[in-house]
Motif scaffolding. Sequence first.
Motif, PDB file in Angstrom:
ATOM      1  N   PRO A 187      30.413  31.222  46.803  1.00  0.00           N
ATOM      2  CA  PRO A 187      31.534  30.281  46.920  1.00  0.00           C
ATOM      3  C   PRO A 187      32.349  30.105  45.645  1.00  0.00           C
ATOM      4  O   PRO A 187      33.491  29.659  45.698  1.00  0.00           O
ATOM      5  N   LEU A 188      31.809  30.462  44.501  1.00  0.00           N
ATOM      6  CA  LEU A 188      32.558  30.341  43.253  1.00  0.00           C
ATOM      7  C   LEU A 188      33.863  31.130  43.293  1.00  0.00           C
ATOM      8  O   LEU A 188      34.820  30.809  42.590  1.00  0.00           O
ATOM      9  N   LEU A 189      33.924  32.149  44.147  1.00  0.00           N
ATOM     10  CA  LEU A 189      35.145  32.956  44.241  1.00  0.00           C
ATOM     11  C   LEU A 189      36.352  32.122  44.662  1.00  0.00           C
ATOM     12  O   LEU A 189      37.490  32.466  44.330  1.00  0.00           O
ATOM     13  N   LEU A 190      36.128  31.031  45.376  1.00  0.00           N
ATOM     14  CA  LEU A 190      37.242  30.204  45.839  1.00  0.00           C
ATOM     15  C   LEU A 190      37.992  29.521  44.703  1.00  0.00           C
ATOM     16  O   LEU A 190      39.140  29.105  44.869  1.00  0.00           O
ATOM     17  N   VAL A 191      37.352  29.374  43.550  1.00  0.00           N
ATOM     18  CA  VAL A 191      38.026  28.747  42.413  1.00  0.00           C
ATOM     19  C   VAL A 191      38.331  29.756  41.320  1.00  0.00           C
ATOM     20  O   VAL A 191      38.725  29.394  40.212  1.00  0.00           O
ATOM     21  N   ALA A 192      38.146  31.055  41.623  1.00  0.00           N
ATOM     22  CA  ALA A 192      38.472  32.099  40.651  1.00  0.00           C
ATOM     23  C   ALA A 192      39.964  32.407  40.712  1.00  0.00           C
ATOM     24  O   ALA A 192      40.637  32.114  41.703  1.00  0.00           O
ATOM     25  N   ASP A 193      40.484  32.999  39.655  1.00  0.00           N
ATOM     26  CA  ASP A 193      41.890  33.388  39.612  1.00  0.00           C
ATOM     27  C   ASP A 193      42.084  34.618  40.505  1.00  0.00           C
ATOM     28  O   ASP A 193      41.584  35.704  40.193  1.00  0.00           O
ATOM     29  N   ALA A 194      42.793  34.445  41.605  1.00  0.00           N
ATOM     30  CA  ALA A 194      42.920  35.515  42.587  1.00  0.00           C
ATOM     31  C   ALA A 194      43.569  36.764  42.007  1.00  0.00           C
ATOM     32  O   ALA A 194      43.136  37.887  42.278  1.00  0.00           O
ATOM     33  N   LYS A 195      44.586  36.593  41.189  1.00  0.00           N
ATOM     34  CA  LYS A 195      45.322  37.739  40.682  1.00  0.00           C
ATOM     35  C   LYS A 195      44.663  38.358  39.455  1.00  0.00           C
ATOM     36  O   LYS A 195      44.393  39.560  39.404  1.00  0.00           O
ATOM     37  N   LYS A 196      44.381  37.527  38.446  1.00  0.00           N
ATOM     38  CA  LYS A 196      43.887  38.051  37.172  1.00  0.00           C
ATOM     39  C   LYS A 196      42.419  38.458  37.219  1.00  0.00           C
ATOM     40  O   LYS A 196      42.014  39.421  36.558  1.00  0.00           O
ATOM     41  N   ALA A 197      41.618  37.736  37.974  1.00  0.00           N
ATOM     42  CA  ALA A 197      40.183  38.033  38.002  1.00  0.00           C
ATOM     43  C   ALA A 197      39.818  38.934  39.176  1.00  0.00           C
ATOM     44  O   ALA A 197      39.424  40.084  38.984  1.00  0.00           O
ATOM     45  N   LEU A 198      40.002  38.429  40.390  1.00  0.00           N
ATOM     46  CA  LEU A 198      39.568  39.184  41.561  1.00  0.00           C
ATOM     47  C   LEU A 198      40.454  40.391  41.840  1.00  0.00           C
ATOM     48  O   LEU A 198      39.959  41.497  42.094  1.00  0.00           O
ATOM     49  N   GLY A 199      41.778  40.197  41.774  1.00  0.00           N
ATOM     50  CA  GLY A 199      42.702  41.293  42.048  1.00  0.00           C
ATOM     51  C   GLY A 199      42.504  42.453  41.084  1.00  0.00           C
ATOM     52  O   GLY A 199      42.523  43.625  41.478  1.00  0.00           O
ATOM     53  N   ARG A 200      42.291  42.135  39.825  1.00  0.00           N
ATOM     54  CA  ARG A 200      42.109  43.185  38.810  1.00  0.00           C
ATOM     55  C   ARG A 200      40.858  44.006  39.095  1.00  0.00           C
ATOM     56  O   ARG A 200      40.852  45.227  38.957  1.00  0.00           O
ATOM     57  N   LYS A 201      39.787  43.335  39.519  1.00  0.00           N
ATOM     58  CA  LYS A 201      38.541  44.055  39.776  1.00  0.00           C
ATOM     59  C   LYS A 201      38.638  44.931  41.021  1.00  0.00           C
ATOM     60  O   LYS A 201      38.105  46.045  41.052  1.00  0.00           O
TER      61      LYS A 201
END
Length: 414
Positions: free
Chosen positions: A109-123
């Motif tokens: 669930p921590l993904l819901l408060v992660a930066d969608a573009k800079k963190a998740l999108g980049r990976k």
Amino acid sequence: MYSLILHGRRLVQSQKCLSLSVSVQNAFVLSNSFSSARAADVSIRDGRKGKNFTVSYLVDSLGLSKKLAESISRKVSFEDKVNPDSVLSLFRSYGFTDSQISTIITDYPLLLVADAKKALGRKLQILQSRGASSSEITEIVSTVPRILGKKSITVYYDAVKDIIVADTSSSYELPQGSQGNKIRNVSALRELGMPSRLLLPLLVSKSQPVCGKENFDASLKKVVEMGFDPTTTKFVLALRMLYQMSEKTIEEKVVVFRSLGFTVDDVWEIFKKTPSVLKVSKKKILKSAETFLDLGYSRAEFLMMVKRYPPCIEYSVESVKKKNEFLVKKMKWPRNALVLHPQVFGYSMEKRIIPRCNILEALLSKGLLRKGSELPAVSSVLSCTDEGFLDRYVMKHNELVPTLMAIFTKGSVS
């Protein structure tokens, strides 16, 4: 191995574990800036507001049950849908289905408060740049969501991919050496029901136990037969302990415990509670017993404390003496109260014990404790969360909240 796996499956709890350990600041966390009851009340309301919003969002946006949503809200919470919506939109743009997204968020669930573009999108872009297809990305991330929380994502991705290929391809041939053993062993652990949060560190580990073969099988058999739950960290710790220690070393530790009055069954029950107890040195075990006995605890009380809470045998002599001096001699709790709750010897003096005891002394001085001058149970004071403690001993005294909060946050012995 297959019969072992089938046996282990029967030991796994039917309800899926939500075990993400997310460090999210709760709105109720207190700081020295609290100076009034109004500030404290606002913090409580904000914290509950965030949790309520999170529950509603998870139910409405992901179709989760209210019970599951409430469980997740205790791990992570938010007060608006801007960031969570961005995360869900990102996943959908990469081809994740709603079912896959629900699985990912439930596990991580921590993904819901992660930066969608800079963190998740980049990976996710990094995985694409390595030639991963959309179907490979969705399958692997859905299988091991925590891969998105790792810095070395490509290393984890390659390891997870090997495991999945080995699981799904009948023609796949295991590589020779440690890598082949790792794939074989991790696959066995997955079949037992071990979640990704525990498997991930093992996937890229070059150390024991997953790189072995015969010793791994023997150690795994013992751990399963003892009834350890594969969805818990205790299972991994127990496996590691038994894999790393020879039969001779284990027997030597058992002899030490028996010399203090423990039975062999006691030793293995202690091991089941805290597997790391086997790594405690003979010197430290004996010193722990000597320390408690010197403080006036009987041998039977020492045995009871260790059986109730095995980590207490690892506490330093100085720490045990300091906390015993404060709790027994200054606060006047009877020793048997600590025998029943030996975990208190592991609590922080500065962050937990002293602030809470300062509140008790203030209440006692005003005759506000329910039992007059008698101290409440140790567990009700020291073993609860900050929120639970303050609800119980501070917030009910409306006019005194500012004064009590000042005492609580001062953090020094009166």
